[in-house]
Scaffold this motif. Structure first.
Motif, short mmCIF file in Angstrom:
data_model
loop_
_atom_site.label_atom_id
_atom_site.label_comp_id
_atom_site.label_asym_id
_atom_site.label_seq_id
_atom_site.Cartn_x
_atom_site.Cartn_y
_atom_site.Cartn_z
N ASP A 139 -45.35 -14.30 -85.42
CA ASP A 139 -46.06 -15.03 -83.80
C ASP A 139 -45.43 -14.76 -83.20
N PHE A 140 -45.90 -13.55 -81.80
CA PHE A 140 -45.47 -12.93 -81.08
C PHE A 140 -45.83 -12.86 -79.87
N ASN A 141 -44.73 -12.43 -78.53
CA ASN A 141 -44.73 -13.20 -77.29
C ASN A 141 -44.43 -11.76 -76.63
N PHE A 142 -45.17 -11.15 -75.90
CA PHE A 142 -45.04 -10.31 -74.96
C PHE A 142 -44.74 -9.74 -73.70
N SER A 143 -44.09 -9.47 -72.71
CA SER A 143 -43.92 -9.34 -71.35
C SER A 143 -44.59 -8.37 -71.27
N GLU A 144 -45.23 -8.98 -70.07
CA GLU A 144 -45.86 -7.96 -69.42
C GLU A 144 -45.81 -7.04 -69.02
N GLY A 145 -46.99 -5.71 -69.98
CA GLY A 145 -46.41 -4.03 -69.28
C GLY A 145 -45.87 -3.99 -70.73
N ALA A 146 -45.54 -4.73 -71.82
CA ALA A 146 -44.49 -4.79 -72.14
C ALA A 146 -45.33 -3.45 -74.11
N ASN A 147 -44.21 -2.83 -74.29
CA ASN A 147 -44.66 -2.39 -75.53
C ASN A 147 -43.39 -3.08 -76.94
#
Length: 464
Positions: free
Chosen positions: A316-324
């Motif tokens: 499971d992954f949770n990325f911040s806005e604009g993330a790579n």
């Protein structure tokens, strides 16, 4: 001679006595535990909410008739249920008649300006070619929790135009489903612990489909002394919690790559120990801090200490806005390059805000794609927003077939080492690496690309 004549008489008497004894006995514990939710004559204990489709009783069956121009309609129980085993039969005759059963369902009477809103767990009846019957859908909330891409063998369980027997277990935080005896979905989730049972007539979008019918009968429930039915096959389990495995998963060879508390089993990609800054484990989450947006130059990537060859990997992954970021596999650490270690990459990207989404070829650098090689074929409705948890999955089979999944839906497939695969490599940034991505085994890598990204539920099963 006398004995021969008496023997059949005695046998008949014995059968008669046995039959009388059995007939006078109480039902078995299993049968005695069932309570009927529908008496075949009335809809006592039920009410229609939300839409205007019609529910009526015909020949001892509940028949729901589709009405054009109205939203989904639900026939729900007046009583709420917590832990239970539910069984019923359902029949659909037309492709427009999507349906299903709400379990632990919720109803907000005041929502939609007083028109009401049904939401929560629904076990699907899907008559379309997609064939996700028995999957778990979170109605009017999170969407699909268990699409049947996760259990393709079960897609053939549902029979159009025939009665289908559903069995649903909702016990504790586990929900399991069967159709006609076929194991379908297994979900661990704690969003709702109690709610109503509901039968659905779906909204229709073509007036020509008005009048199509959905049929229900033999609806019964157990709520006491529950005896769960074990899954015997190799069914994938979706767990929305934090870093736990069911006994069923453990028995089927799954193990956690992140225990939720420590960095055990991981190290820096080009170092012997775990990075002393940038990467953290807290509250069941493994995360990398935001830095300057550069590729693996601030805190560095981390890799598993172990290597893997053929496997089923979930995360499971949770990325911040604009993330790579990304999850790489078959990482050998042998290239001696600068920046991120070389390997096949499941891309993690905010497609809407990060410029890399427009680079590469035909979107092959977007979320869930095989980075710079093959584009993920995904629908927007199956993508969670920045700040929400997405579920990734990479499966590498012994024949070198590889699949990427996003939130339970298969988004791409390729074969390592095939002619098509090598052609993709020859057109990519990886063409400078000999036999790129064809190593027999390698590490799993989580990438530091200068943006905040969180991980949990990293689990793997080695395939043979």
């Amino acid at each position: 001679m006398t004995i021969k004549k008496l023997y059949p008489i005695c046998f008949i008497l014995l059968l008669s006595l046995t039959s009388q004894t059995c007939g006078n006995e109480s039902p078995t514990v299993e049968e005695d535990a069932w309570v009927s939710l529908f008496d075949g004559e009335s809809l006592d204990g039920w009410k229609t909410v939300m839409g205007k489709a019609n529910f009526e009783i015909i020949d001892g069956e509940i028949v729901g008739t589709a009405v054009y121009g109205t939203p989904n309609t639900f026939l729900i129980t007046e009583e709420s249920y917590e832990d239970f085993i539910l069984e019923f039969e359902l029949k659909i005759n037309h492709i427009s008649s999507n349906s299903g059963a709400m379990i632990r369902g919720q109803y907000d009477e005041a929502a939609r300006d007083g028109q009401g809103l049904v939401y929560g767990y629904q076990i699907e009846a899907d008559p379309t070619e997609r064939a996700w019957s028995g999957g778990l859908y979170d109605e009017a909330r999170r969407g699909w929790l268990y699409p049947l891409d996760l259990n393709p063998q079960a897609k053939s369980a549902f029979n159009m135009g025939e009665w289908n027997t559903y069995r649903i277990e909702a016990i504790g935080n586990e929900i399991k489903s069967w159709i006609n005896g076929q194991e379908v979905a297994y979900v661990v989730d704690d969003m709702d612990s109690k709610g109503y049972i509901g039968l659905q007539v779906h909204a229709i979008y073509d007036e020509a489909h008005a009048g199509e019918k959905t049929y229900f009968r033999n609806i019964r429930i157990q709520t006491e002394n529950l005896k769960p039915k074990a899954f015997e096959g190799n069914v994938y389990v979706v767990n929305t919690g934090y870093n736990t495995l069911t006994d069923y998963e453990k028995e089927n060879g799954w193990k956690l790559l992140f225990d939720g508390e420590s960095s055990e089993g991981w190290k820096g990609a080009y170092r012997a120990d775990f990075p002393d800054k940038g990467w953290h484990t807290k509250d069941g989450i493994l995360m990398v801090e935001a830095s300057d947006g550069s590729e693996s130059m601030s805190f560095g990537d981390i890799v598993t200490k172990d290597k893997f060859s053929t496997f089923d990997l979930s995360f499971d992954f949770n990325f911040s806005e604009g993330a790579n970021s990304g999850v790489k596999y078959f990482v050998t650490l042998s290239e001696g390059n600068k920046g991120s270690a070389i390997g096949l990459e499941y891309q993690i990207l905010d497609d809407k805000k990060h410029p890399d989404a427009k680079n590469g070829r035909d979107g092959n650098r977007t979320l869930a794609s095989l980075y710079d090689l093959k584009t993920a074929d995904k629908q927007e409705r199956f993508v969670k927003k920045p700040g929400e948890w997405n579920q990734g999955r990479i499966v590498v089979y012994p024949d070198n077939t590889v699949q990427h999944y996003l939130n339970g839906v298969k988004v791409l497939e390729y074969v390592r080492g095939s002619e098509d695969y090598r052609k993709l490599v020859s057109m990519s940034k990886y063409k400078v690496w000999e036999n790129f991505g064809e190593a027999e085994e390698g590490h799993i890598l989580l990438q530091d690309h200068g943006d905040e990204v969180k991980f949990k539920n990293i689990k793997i099963k080695e395939l043979k």
